[in-house]
Design an enzyme around this catalytic site. Structure first.
Site, PDB file in Angstrom:
ATOM      1  CB  THR B   1      -0.883  -0.179   1.353  1.00  0.00           C
ATOM      2  OG1 THR B   1      -1.923  -1.265   1.017  1.00  0.00           O
ATOM      3  CG2 THR B   1      -1.664   1.253   1.151  1.00  0.00           C
ATOM      4  CD  GLU B 110       6.842  -6.064   0.312  1.00  0.00           C
ATOM      5  OE1 GLU B 110       6.274  -6.830  -0.520  1.00  0.00           O
ATOM      6  OE2 GLU B 110       6.050  -5.787   1.242  1.00  0.00           O
ATOM      7  CG  ASN B 260       5.018 -10.054  -0.705  1.00  0.00           C
ATOM      8  OD1 ASN B 260       3.992  -9.443   0.018  1.00  0.00           O
ATOM      9  ND2 ASN B 260       5.721  -9.445  -1.143  1.00  0.00           N
ATOM     10  CB  THR B 265       0.372 -17.121   8.286  1.00  0.00           C
ATOM     11  OG1 THR B 265       1.312 -17.147   7.429  1.00  0.00           O
ATOM     12  CG2 THR B 265      -1.128 -17.317   7.877  1.00  0.00           C
TER      13      THR B 265
END
Lengths: 222, 265
Positions: B1, B110, B260, B265
């Site tokens: 985001t 990332e 990712n 989790t």
């Protein structure tokens, strides 16, 4: 199925928010920030694994001011997007005090409860700035982090007064806020500049911006 | 985001805030991609409190360029140039700041190891150029090749080639016969950021004999520029008015998958 060690890797945020050496050059050590704006941050513990880093940020104008925003065109707009968009339409871009942001949970795909939580963040910030009597909240709201989980709203609304108490106009206040909105970012992203306008070059204005983002990045905002 | 907050102590008329922010966003935050996924939360908020504005100075008021449905009012998609020097100066300050913030996001993509500038030129339409740039920037095969320092320019051409079929922006709805370009007029180069000469990969549709050693050397660097000309016709004089779309992206590495694969989790 056997996986070799090199295949079996999982990601976890670094225990300390140390900035990689190669990225240090992008992090400013000083800045010149716009008059009348204050920045602050506080720890809420939105994500269970975060035990100490600030994850709520406030950027506040000392006086109500014009504001606007552009938002994702993704059809599944997160609750803070819907709520902030409504606030801007209702207030007609006038009389805003600032924005409250949390990291760790995106408050996206969270239905009615999510929208109520986003609005609760906005009104909690208004209560701190003395704007609570307004019919329409004066603080925009943003969230970032995991999708599909409800916000731990009490943790956040309890942290907002602490973020307000921590408000200040120094470089470190802005840097703390820029750090608090980060998720998988490896460094805070903050830039400040000064400029003049040709019609009255004797006046120096300032502009500052902070941003966050590292993944799920292909913005298409309007 | 992507989240961003921009504050200034200059005075902007409330009704002009949206115009100026959108104008600045089109060539900055709306011109980056890390992984091709548009978030549910992307937001840029902009505040102008006039705290530094001397008494009596009128707030900057920009002419409205967007209609209620969010489309540009001008048919040719290019807003009328605002010639008021104050307007030009403020928009430049805002755009420069937002562009540099947007670039920081790409640099922190990332798992990214490279910062890639994609520059696409077209005689016909800025949206054609931007669509081609987006297509290159979101191609997983282009991005993995860049990570591997493989000068696989065939993948770049492939991504450009299917770009016209993907045009469905509000400005240019999908057409059965989209505005395209001639492969025979298309040229592609790598531009090193050290100021040395460009490495031509394709000239007017014909492949160049690529110096692989030099290509490898260019791809070793953290910063890389890909230059595409969709209208490199032989009869060009070089003085034609070309539209240029600039888009920023990064490479795609193992680390992206690691980050990712278990983010939730």
């Amino acid at each position: 199925v056997c996986l070799s060690l090199s295949q079996y890797r999982s990601y976890s945020a670094p225990a300390e928010r140390s900035i990689p050496a190669a990225k240090q050059k992008y992090v400013p050590t000083t800045g010149t920030y716009p008059k009348g704006f204050l920045a602050g941050s506080a720890y809420a513990g939105v994500k269970a694994s975060n035990t100490k880093f600030d994850d709520v940020a406030l950027i506040i104008s000392e006086k109500p001011c014009p504001a606007t925003a552009i938002f994702t065109r993704n059809l599944f707009k997160a609750a803070p997007v819907t709520v902030s968009k409504d606030l801007l339409e209702q207030r007609q871009s006038e009389g805003f005090r600032g924005v409250v942001v949390n990291s760790g949970c995106a408050n996206a795909v969270t239905g009615i409860e999510g929208r109520e939580n986003a609005r609760a963040m906005s009104t909690a910030a208004d209560a701190c700035t003395g704007s609570a009597a307004e019919d329409v909240p004066q603080t925009l709201v943003m969230s970032t982090g995991v999708i599909g989980q409800q916000l731990p709203i009490e943790k956040i609304t309890n942290a907002i007064p602490k973020a307000h108490a921590a408000l200040g106009s120094d470089h470190q206040h802005w840097m703390n806020a820029a750090q608090a909105i980060c998720t998988t970012d490896t460094f805070p992203k903050l830039i400040s500049r000064t400029f003049t306008l040709p019609s009255h070059p004797e006046t120096t204005y300032s502009i500052a911006g902070m941003t966050k983002g590292a993944g799920m990045i292909h913005p298409n905002m309007a | 985001t992507l989240l961003a907050i921009v504050c200034t102590d200059a005075a902007i008329h409330p009704e002009s805030m949206q115009t100026v922010l959108r104008e600045a966003a089109n060539t900055t935050f709306n011109s980056i991609s890390v992984d091709g996924d548009t978030s549910t939360n992307d937001t840029v908020a902009f505040f102008a409190n006039a705290a530094a504005s001397p008494e009596g100075v009128q707030p900057l008021a920009y002419p409205e360029m967007y209609s209620k449905n969010g489309r540009l009012k001008k048919k040719d998609l290019r807003p009328a140039p605002n010639t008021d020097p104050d307007h030009v100066a403020f928009l430049a300050a805002l755009t420069d700041l937002m562009r540099d913030l947007a670039k920081l996001i790409v640099r922190d993509g990332e798992g990214a190891t490279k910062f890639v500038t994609i520059r696409v030129r077209s005689d016909k339409n800025i949206m054609v150029a931007k669509r081609a740039a987006v297509s290159i920037a979101t191609s997983s095969l282009v991005k993995t090749a860049l990570y591997g320092k493989d000068a696989n320019w065939g993948r770049i051409l492939c991504a450009i080639g299917y770009a016209p079929m993907l045009m469905d922006s509000p400005e240019i709805p999908m057409r059965s016969n989209p505005i395209g370009f001639e492969p025979g007029n298309t040229s592609v180069s790598f531009l090193p950021t050290d100021g040395s000469e460009e490495l031509k990969l394709l000239v007017r549709g014909e492949p160049e004999k690529v110096d692989e050693a030099r290509a490898k050397q260019i791809l070793e660097a953290e910063n890389l520029e890909i230059l595409v000309n969709l209208d490199d016709r032989p009869e060009r004089t070089g003085h034609e008015d070309q539209r240029e779309a600039v888009f920023w992206t990064c490479d795609f590495s193992h680390e992206y998958v690691t980050i990712n694969g278990d983010y939730r989790t």
